[in-house]
Design an enzyme around this catalytic site. Structure first.
Site, PDB file in Angstrom:
ATOM      1  N   ASP A  74       0.802  -1.223   0.000  1.00 38.73           N
ATOM      2  CA  ASP A  74       0.000   0.000   0.000  1.00 38.73           C
ATOM      3  C   ASP A  74       0.830   1.265   0.000  1.00 38.73           C
ATOM      4  OD1 ASP A  74       0.811  -0.436   2.615  1.00 38.73           O
ATOM      5  OD2 ASP A  74      -1.197  -0.453   3.462  1.00 38.73           O
ATOM      6  N   ASP A 484       3.754   1.247  13.348  1.00 40.70           N
ATOM      7  CA  ASP A 484       2.955   0.014  13.413  1.00 40.70           C
ATOM      8  C   ASP A 484       3.615  -1.161  14.120  1.00 40.70           C
ATOM      9  OD1 ASP A 484       0.815   1.209  12.172  1.00 40.70           O
ATOM     10  OD2 ASP A 484       1.286   0.443  10.200  1.00 40.70           O
TER      11      ASP A 484
END
Length: 892
Positions: A74, A484
C-alpha cells in the site's frame, strides 16, 4: 495494524515535498562560501533486514509462466519473486521525491501473453494528502525499467478498499488492451496501446459511489470506492482478438457486478445478483464456468462485520449462495479469494476482517458445495488447527505475546485480503497480512486432514515506515523507531532481529535517543492505547521497562536523553507539554519557557543542556530541561523541521526543514542555538545526521536528505557542509526519505536512510579516503597496464526498444586490483537503465561502470561481473572497445 499504513501525521510530513527553494528567514546570515555538490559517490545499497512489517494487499501470479509472481504494497512499492533466491526483488526504488505517491500501488497486472510485460497502477491518496495524480507504469522487462502514463485523476494505494481488486487487468488474448477501475467517480478506463494512453469507457455508466464514511471531511473515508476489479473470461476469445466477455466489480452495494459480452462495447448489470454487500473479489474458473465472488459489508481492509460468498454460473446465469458459514454466525467480511487452476472446483476464501481470535480460511473442493476450515474448536477454547505456523525465520511475528486461548501467537493472520494458489502448483499457496506474506508448499495436505506448515515467504520485502534512527558509538550498530511495529535493535544488519521492542510494545515508536557518553542508556516514546508511552533501557536496547507519564499525554511526541543518561526531557503529544525527569521517568516536572508540542533534543556533551524548537523559534535549557529560554528566531515557521546536536561538540546544532513556499533549507549553529547561519547552496533539506569522520578529517561526516544544486537525493559532506556529494542515484530514491537520517559513528561512509514504506536502507562506500571534492585520492587504484584486462560483453535478452546485457571483466595482470572502473562507448545511441553489481554513469555515448563495494578487489586471474538493462532505437550493436582506468582492455 487497524489504521492506515501512512498515518495522517506522516502524510503531513510527506506534503513538504516540493521543488521551490525556500526564502531566507529574516535575521539569518548566509555562509560566505556556498555549498557545492559534486557528482555521485560510489555506493552500494541494501535493506536492513526486518522481513515484512506492512500490509500486502495484492499477490499476482502470471498464468503462463511458472514462478512469475508479483506483490503490491500500500505504501512501499511493488516486488517480483525471485524463485532461485526465495526472495522478493523491489521494483519501484527509482520513484523519486517529487513522485513519492507512486510508491503506493493500488493494482498490478502481469501479461499472460507476454510474461515480460507487467503493469502497476500507482498513487497513494485520492484526497489532498497526495498532491500528485495517479499513473499506470508499464514495463517490458519484468519491472527492471518502467515507462509512465500519467492519469487525469488520483489513485489510492493506501485508501480504504485497497485490498479489493485487481482493478487493473490485461486482456489475455489481445494484450494491447487493458482496463483500469478508477476511484472517486472516475469510472472505467481502457488502453488499446499496451498502457501508453488511456481513455474513459463512456459506455460504462456506474462509477461506484460507495463511501466508507460520507461524513469524513478529510476525504479519506469519504472517497468513492469506484470500480474495484476487472476479470476476463478467457474462454470467450482467441489469440489476437479482444476477449468478448468481461466482468467488472463496482463499489455499489445494490449493483456490484456488470458484464460485457462484446469486448467492452456495452455493459449490463448481472441479473439476479445479491445486494447489500460490496464484491471485494471476482475470480473466474473458466474451466468449469463459475465466477466466484467474495462479499463484505464494508470496503476494508481493517473492518467488515458481515459477508457472503456467491457462485455465478456463466452459462446459465444461475446464482448460488455458497457462503461457508451461516450469515447469522458471521462476524466478518470475505475478501481473499482464489481457485486452483490445476484442480477445477477447488476454491478458497478468507475471513479477512476476523480479528479475534484469528483470521480464518475456508477451502472447498466441490465448487463451494461444502467447505472445511483452517481451524476449528475441538472443545472451546481449545483449537484444532490443520496447520503449523513456523516463524523461525521471522521470530518477531509472535509479537512477544502470550495470549489466552483461543488466541494464538503467531496468528494465522489479519487483513488477509490477498490469497493465491499457484496456478502451476496446487501445493503452493501465499497470502498477505497486515505485517507479512505467509505461504505453504504443502497445501493439498489440507484435503487429507494432514497438518501442513505455513511459513513467512517475505524475505526481501521490506515495508516499514521509519520514524527515527540512532546509531550509538558502541553496542548495536542500529536501533530503529518504526510505525505500526514499534522498532528493533539490530546487532546484525543482514539478520532479522528476534523481537521488536516490548515492555511496553508500542504500536508506533515516534522518537528514540541514547545517552552520548553512556550509549547503553536509551529512551523511546510512541503510541499505545492507554499508555504508558515512554520506556527506558540500560542495556543498549536489549531490554526495556516502562516509565510513568504525566496527565494529558495522548501520543509519543519526541524524547531526549542527557549526554550522561542522568535525566530525560519528553515533549509528548497532547496537553501535557514538555516535561523533564531525573532517573527513569518515575516522576516528571513540567518545563517552563517552551510551548507544548515543541520537538526536543539533547546536547551531546553537556548533560544539563537540552534544546527545543517550534514555530520558527529555537529554545535552550541549561538546567536539565526544567526551564527553557527562546534563543534564535526567524527560522522556518512553516513545514516540518528537524534538528540534531553534533556528538562531541558542545553547542553545535544543525537544523533542517521548512516548506516549499516559505523558508526551506539547512541551518548551523555553534553557540547552542543563539544564532544560526543558513548553509548556502542547500536548496532544501529535511533531515540531517552525523557519522564517522573521513580519514584525516576531524569533523563528523554530515548526511542529509536534501535538494542541492537542483537535485534531490541523499547527500554527504566531509567538510562541515562546505561541499556535498550525492551518495544515492536515480535507481535508488525510495520516494520520500525526509523523516530521519544518520551516519554510523564506527564505519566511515555508512549512512542509514529512513523511508516511508521501503524500510531502512543503508549505504556503504568503497572509498577509504579523500574528501568530497571529486578528485583522485591517495587510495585510488593504480591504472592497470594495457592488455591487463579482458572483457566479455553479452546481450542476454533483447526486445523492442530494450535489452539486457551481462559483462564479465577478467584481471589478466599479475597483481590484484583494488577497485575498477570500466568504460566503453555505444555506437548507436543506446542508454543504460538499471545496473546491478556496479554503479553506472553515462554522458552521451560514453558509459562507465564502477565496482560495487564488495567486488572491487579482483585477484590476478580473477573476474568481476555485472549486468544492466538498457534501451535502443535504431540498433543495438555491442561495444568493441573497452578501457579500464584509461588503459585498453581486450574484448572477447
Amino acid at each position: 495494524m487497524r489504521r492506515p499504513r501512512l498515518l495522517a501525521g506522516l502524510a503531513g510530513l510527506a506534503l513538504t515535498a516540493g521543488l521551490l527553494a525556500g526564502a531566507l528567514p529574516a535575521g539569518a546570515a548566509e555562509t560566505a562560501e556556498p555549498a557545492r555538490a559534486a557528482a555521485a559517490a560510489s555506493y552500494t545499497w541494501k535493506n536492513v533486514r526486518i522481513d515484512g512489517g506492512g500490509f500486502v494487499p495484492g499477490l499476482v501470479f502470471n498464468r503462463s509462466e511458472k514462478n512469475l509472481l508479483y506483490a503490491r504494497t500500500d505504501i512501499g512499492g511493488a516486488y517480483r519473486w525471485d524463485q532461485a533466491g526465495s526472495a522478493w526483488v523491489p521494483l519501484l526504488d527509482h520513484v523519486g521525491w517529487d513522485d513519492w505517491g507512486h510508491t503506493g500501488v493500488v493494482s498490478l497486472a502481469s501479461d499472460t501473453a507476454d510474461p515480460d510485460r507487467v503493469y502497476a497502477a500507482v498513487g497513494t491518496y485520492t484526497n489532498d494528502w497526495d498532491p500528485g495524480t495517479g499513473a499506470v507504469l508499464r514495463s517490458a522487462d519484468r519491472g527492471a525499467t518502467w515507462q509512465r502514463a500519467d492519469l487525469p485523476f488520483k489513485l489510492g494505494g493506501n485508501m480504504p478498499g485497497r485490498g479489493m481488486g485487481e482493478r487493473l487487468a490485461v486482456d489475455p488474448h489481445k494484450n494491447s488492451v487493458l482496463y483500469l477501475g478508477a476511484p472517486s467517480g472516475n469510472g472505467l478506463w481502457r488502453s488499446t496501446d499496451s498502457g501508453a494512453t488511456w481513455a474513459k469507457v463512456t459506455s460504462f455508466t456506474n462509477p461506484g459511489g460507495y463511501q466508507q464514511d460520507p461524513s469524513d471531511t478529510s476525504g479519506y473515508n469519504s472517497d468513492e470506492q469506484g470500480i474495484v476489479w476487472v476479470t476476463f473470461d478467457e474462454s470467450t476469445g482467441t489469440a489476437g482478438t479482444a476477449t468478448r466477455t468481461i466482468y467488472v466489480g463496482v463499489g455499489d452495494k445494490e449493483n456490484a457486478v456488470y458484464r460485457s459480452t462484446d469486448a467492452g462495447a456495452t455493459w449490463t448489470r448481472l441479473a439476479g445478483q445479491p445486494t447489500g454487500y460490496l464484491a471485494h473479489k471476482g475470480v473466474l474458473d473458466a474451466e468449469n464456468g463459475y465466477l466466484y465472488l467474495a462479499y463484505s459489508d464494508t470496503a476494508g481492509p481493517y473492518d467488515g462485520g458481515k459477508g457472503q460468498v456467491w457462485r455465478y454460473a456463466t452459462a446459465t446465469g444461475a446464482w448460488t449462495n455458497i457462503s461457508p458459514v451461516a450469515e447469522a454466525d458471521v462476524h466478518h467480511g470475505f475478501s481473499g479469494l482464489t481457485v486452483d487452476r490445476q484442480r477445477p472446483g477447488t476454491v478458497m476464501v478468507s475471513a479477512y476482517s476476523s480479528w479475534w481470535p484469528d483470521t480464518q480460511f475456508f477451502r472447498s473442493t466441490d465448487s463451494g458445495a461444502t467447505w472445511t476450515k483452517a481451524w476449528d474448536y475441538s472443545s472451546y477454547p481449545t483449537r484444532a488447527d490443520r496447520y503449523t505456523m513456523d516463524v523461525s525465520s521471522v521470530p518477531w511475528l509472535t509479537w512477544g505475546g502470550n495470549p489466552t486461548p483461543p488466541e494464538q501467537t503467531p496468528k494465522l493472520g489479519w487483513m488477509t485480503e490477498s490469497l493465491e494458489i499457484d496456478p502451476f502448483d496446487s501445493n503452493r499457496m501465499l497470502y498477505g497480512t497486515g505485517a507479512t506474506v505467509y505461504g505453504t508448499t504443502e497445501l493439498t495436505k489440507w484435503d487429507t486432514d494432514t497438518r501442513f506448515t505455513i511459513r513467512p515467504m517475505v524475505k526481501g520485502l521490506e515495508e516499514t515506515a521509519v520514524l527515527d534512527l540512532v546509531s550509538p558509538p558502541s553496542g548495536a550498530p542500529l536501533i530503529s523507531a518504526l510505525g505500526d511495529i514499534g522498532g528493533f535493535r539490530h546487532t546484525d544488519l543482514s539478520a532479522v532481529p528476534p523481537m521488536m521492542f516490548t515492555s511496553p510494545n508500542l504500536t508506533s515508536t515516534t522518537s528514540l535517543d541514547y545517552a552520548e557518553t553512556k550509549p547503553d542508556t536509551l529512551v523511546r516514546s510512541g503510541h499505545l492505547d492507554g499508555g504508558p508511552r515512554v520506556a527506558f533501557s540500560t542495556d543498549n536496547g536489549a531490554n526495556w521497562f516502562a516509565g510513568q507519564e504525566p496527565a494529558g499525554v495522548t501520543g509519543g511526541g519526541t524524547v531526549a536523553a542527557a549526554a550522561d543518561g542522568s535525566r530525560f526531557v519528553w515533549s509528548p503529544d497532547g496537553t501535557a507539554g514538555v516535561h523533564a525527569a531525573t532517573g527513569f521517568g518515575t516522576s516528571w516536572t513540567a518545563a517552563t519557557g517552551i510551548p507544548a508540542g515543541a520537538s526536543v533534543e539533547s546536547d551531546r556533551v553537556d548533560p544539563k543542556t537540552f534544546y527545543g524548537f517550534k514555530g520558527g523559534t529555537f529554545y535552550a535549557s541549561t538546567d536539565g530541561g526544567l526551564t527553557f529560554t527562546a534563543r534564535a528566531t526567524g527560522l522556518p515557521a512553516k513545514g516540518e523541521v528537524r534538528f540534531k546536536a553534533v556528538p562531541g561538540r558542545k553547542g553545535d546544532v544543525w537544523l533542517a526543514g521548512g516548506a516549499p513556499d516559505a523558508a526551506y533549507g539547512l541551518w548551523h549553529s555553534t553557540d547552542g542555538g543563539a544564532t544560526f547561519t543558513r548553509v548556502s547552496g542547500v536548496d532544501q533539506a529535511d533531515a540531517v545526521g552525523f557519522g564517522k569522520a573521513a580519514p584525516n578529517a576531524s569533523y563528523p561526516a554530515l548526511y542529509s536528505s536534501a535538494k542541492i544544486g537542483g537535485v534531490r537525493g541523499i547527500f554527504r559532506s566531509t567538510d562541515a557542509g562546505a561541499t556535498w556529494v550525492r551518495v544515492n542515484d536515480d535507481a535508488h530514491q525510495w520516494g520520500w526519505t525526509g523523516a530521519t537520517i544518520t551516519g554510523d559513528p564506527r564505519v566511515y561512509g555508512r549512512v542509514y536512510v529512513a523511508t516511508n514504506g521501503r524500510g531502512i536502507l543503508y549505504g556503504d562506500t568503497s572509498e577509504t579516503g579523500g574528501g568530497d571534492g571529486g578528485g583522485p585520492g591517495p587510495t585510488d587504484p593504480p591504472t592497470p597496464p594495457a592488455g591487463a584486462c579482458k572483457v566479455a560483453y553479452k546481450v542476454t535478452n533483447q526486445w523492442q526498444g530494450g535489452f539486457q546485457a551481462d559483462v564479465t571483466l577478467t584481471n589478466t595482470s599479475a597483481t590484484a586490483w583494488n577497485g575498477w572502473t570500466l568504460g566503453w562507448s555505444f555506437a548507436a545511441g543506446q542508454t543504460v537503465g538499471q545496473m546491478w553489481n556496479a554503479t553506472p554513469a553515462q554522458s552521451g555515448a560514453a558509459v562507465t561502470a564502477k565496482n560495487a563495494g564488495w567486488n572491487g578487489t579482483v585477484a590476478a586471474g580473477g573476474t568481476a561481473s555485472f549486468g544492466f538493462t538498457g534501451s535502443w532505437t535504431g540498433g543495438n550493436p555491442a561495444p568493441t572497445a573497452f578501457t579500464l582506468g584509461g588503459a585498453t582492455c581486450s574484448a572477447g
